[in-house]
Design an enzyme around this catalytic site. Structure first.
Site, mmCIF file in Angstrom:
data_model
loop_
_atom_site.group_PDB
_atom_site.id
_atom_site.type_symbol
_atom_site.label_atom_id
_atom_site.label_comp_id
_atom_site.label_asym_id
_atom_site.label_seq_id
_atom_site.Cartn_x
_atom_site.Cartn_y
_atom_site.Cartn_z
ATOM 1 N N VAL B 172 0.605 15.404 17.167
ATOM 2 C CA VAL B 172 1.944 15.972 17.333
ATOM 3 C C VAL B 172 2.284 16.094 18.824
ATOM 4 C CG1 VAL B 172 3.357 18.027 16.931
ATOM 5 C CG2 VAL B 172 1.786 17.219 15.150
ATOM 6 N N HIS B 173 1.325 16.610 19.595
ATOM 7 C CA HIS B 173 1.490 16.826 21.029
ATOM 8 C C HIS B 173 1.840 15.505 21.747
ATOM 9 C CE1 HIS B 173 0.550 18.776 24.892
ATOM 10 N NE2 HIS B 173 -0.259 17.775 25.193
ATOM 11 N N VAL B 174 1.088 14.456 21.432
ATOM 12 C CA VAL B 174 1.316 13.170 22.092
ATOM 13 C C VAL B 174 2.656 12.574 21.644
ATOM 14 C CG1 VAL B 174 0.444 10.799 22.333
ATOM 15 C CG2 VAL B 174 -1.148 12.725 22.392
#
Ligand code: HEM
Ligand code: SF4
Lengths: 301, 215
Positions: B172-174
């Site tokens: 999700v972060h990337v």
């Protein structure tokens, strides 16, 4: 791999079929250890060392007959001596040859993450292939009998092979060959079960009302079985588990959750990518810069 | 605050020390996650090649994990105060549909991090604690033998679950970083344009502009 004269029934960390063209003829084998005939001479331990070319470190005398005190990378079988005072107040010396039970449903194999480091042959023998072992120790967590040991020499897991190399060419395991009282026998699992049943009947007529065969169903039965005088209390024999099972934690850890988790990761990545392509990037437009500039001027008045 | 070499307009978002820590964490994470995921499922065993095969993965994985932890602790401490949940975070979260559909103009004004980043931050903190503690328990070479087998089995499950949640969080972060243009370059060079700050983190933008004014 090591023994191509045998089919492979299960192979660790492998999702495609194992080599299995030699369909049909191989029967399940078993070793039967009759604790009621064992005199604790340890000839089997010595034979195991000899055949497998193992020499454990010289240990310390701790005041008991168990020697070495525990299984290790160099000791794949160990006689465990228990002193039990029966209801009549008599001493019974319950001696059990400990080692891998060769479970029909092996927890070690289930837990192993290294492809082909643990296999089960068509005859039921569970074997570690150390050349594929990565030394993670998961087999230790998987085994309900506390059997596998990581060697201090090479950090790989070892245990009794049931002399798979001998059995594959029609010989009996080294311990069976050497046992002077005939307490250890080897053959098809069916034959061993019927031999055991006969022996159990005999023992019952001799006052061992609870004599029985140890072939625990919780691991699908084992390819190493015991005749016990007190089959109702296996724990008397140096803590032999009454109802061994692969721990539910290991089942959760290695079961359906893993493919599901893998699927979730792939889905998340696909969703992120598709959404990006569908909505486009979040860009800062020139009007955002203008708005920022206006607000900045307001603040600094 | 603005660095002359990048023009007086840009706003510093990430200090040099934090940028270095962030990318060290990323490198360690890739090593730890690849060697760990290789053991997670046979379909991922090929990932063990990154660190030189299965045996090397098992040897290096815990050390790489600990290295990541060492970089993570100062980084997480730095980010702690910026990640406290605020009343407007609830509203931002309730409008997650607008976030995903790029209707950013409808979102409430927020501080340096949005509610999604904050929640992810807490998930990461929790996962790292669980990974460290359970990782030590299942570290066969040095520690596993000193714990009862039941504890080792439990730690094995806990480690796998925490690793899964963390890797999912990182996906999700990337994705978010690739999606929001300007965020990756801010973690590289440290700076964002005023428009970027105004659009995505307006309360933080105002705070930075005011603090520039008092200087
Ligand atoms: C980003 C951080 C980490 C990730 C993503 C991660 C991931 C994983 C994964 C997926 C596994 C395999 C679990 C399984 O097969 O069920 C694993 C195993 C393991 N992890 Fe971690 N881990 C991390 C941090 C750590 C840390 C900090 C330590 C040590 C303190 C550690 C020690 C271990 C050990 C000892 C194993 C067992 C296998 C091995 O020795 O390689 N891990 N890890
Ligand atoms: S006794 Fe342990 S090591 Fe032997 S087959 Fe069963 S689970 Fe594997």
């Amino acid at each position: 791999m090591a023994l191509q004269s045998l089919d492979i029934r299960r192979r660790s960390a492998t999702t495609t079929p194992a080599p299995m063209v030699r369909d049909g003829a191989t029967p399940d084998v078993a070793k039967l250890i009759d604790t009621t005939k064992c005199i604790g001479c340890k000839a089997c331990q010595a034979a195991c060392m000899e055949w497998n070319d193992l020499r454990d470190d010289i240990g310390k005398n701790t005041g008991v007959y168990d020697n070495p005190l525990d299984l290790s990378g160099q000791s794949w079988t160990v006689m465990r001596f228990a002193e039990y005072e029966n209801e009549k107040g008599d001493l019974e010396w319950l001696i059990r040859k400990d080692g891998c039970m060769h479970c029909e449903d092996p927890g070690c194999l289930k837990a192993c993450p290294a492809p082909g480091a643990i296999v089960q042959y068509a005859n039921g023998i569970v074997d570690f292939h150390e050349e594929n072992c990565i030394g993670c120790g998961y087999c230790i967590a998987g085994c309900p009998f506390n059997v596998p040991r990581i060697s201090k020499k090479d950090q790989k897991a070892y245990k009794c092979t049931l002399c798979s190399d001998r059995v594959a060419v029609g010989l009996e395991p080294a311990c069976v060959k050497t046992c002077p009282t005939g307490a250890i026998t080897f053959g098809t699992k069916e034959r061993m079960q019927s031999d055991a049943a006969e022996r159990v009947e005999q023992l019952k007529t001799r006052g061992f009302a609870n004599a029985g065969l140890y072939d625990p169903a919780g691991v699908g039965g084992t390819h190493v079985m015991y005749v016990l005088h007190h089959a109702d209390r296996p724990g008397l024999y140096s803590g032999l588990p009454a109802d061994p099972k692969v721990s539910p934690l290991v089942r959760v850890w290695k079961g359906a959750t893993k493919p599901l988790a893998l699927g979730a990761l792939v889905l998340a990545a696909v969703f992120g990518f598709v959404n990006y392509v569908r909505t486009g990037p979040k860009e800062v437009e020139p009007e955002d810069e203008l708005a920022a500039q206006r607000e900045k001027e307001q603040i600094h008045g | 605050m603005a660095d002359k070499s990048h023009g007086p307009d840009l706003i510093l978002r990430h200090e040099p020390r934090d940028r270095v820590l962030h990318w060290l964490i990323v490198i360690a994470f890739v090593g730890a996650a690849a060697s760990g995921m290789a053991l997670f499922h046979p379909a991922l065993y090929w990932l063990s090649n990154l660190l030189g095969g299965g045996r090397w993965s098992v040897i290096l994985h815990p050390f790489v994990g600990i290295a990541m932890m060492l970089f993570w602790v100062p980084f997480a401490r730095m980010a702690w105060s910026e990640n406290r949940l605020q009343p407007y975070d609830r509203r931002w979260l309730s409008q997650i549909g607008d976030v995903v559909a790029n209707r950013d103009d409808r979102l409430p004004d927020i501080g340096k991090y949005n509610a999604g980043q904050k929640l992810l931050y807490y998930v990461m903190v929790a996962c790292m604690i669980v990974l460290l503690l359970s990782g030590i328990v299942i570290w066969r070479r040095y520690f596993a033998a000193s714990f009862p087998i039941g504890v080792v089995r439990l730690a094995g499950v806990a480690h796998a679950v925490a690793a899964f949640v963390l890797v999912l969080g990182i996906v999700v972060h990337v994705s978010a970083a690739v999606w929001v243009k300007g965020s990756i370059s801010s973690m590289m060079g440290g700076k964002v344009t005023p428009g970027w700050a105004w659009k995505h983190h307006r309360l933080w933008f105002r705070e930075r502009i005011r603090s520039q004014g008092t200087r």
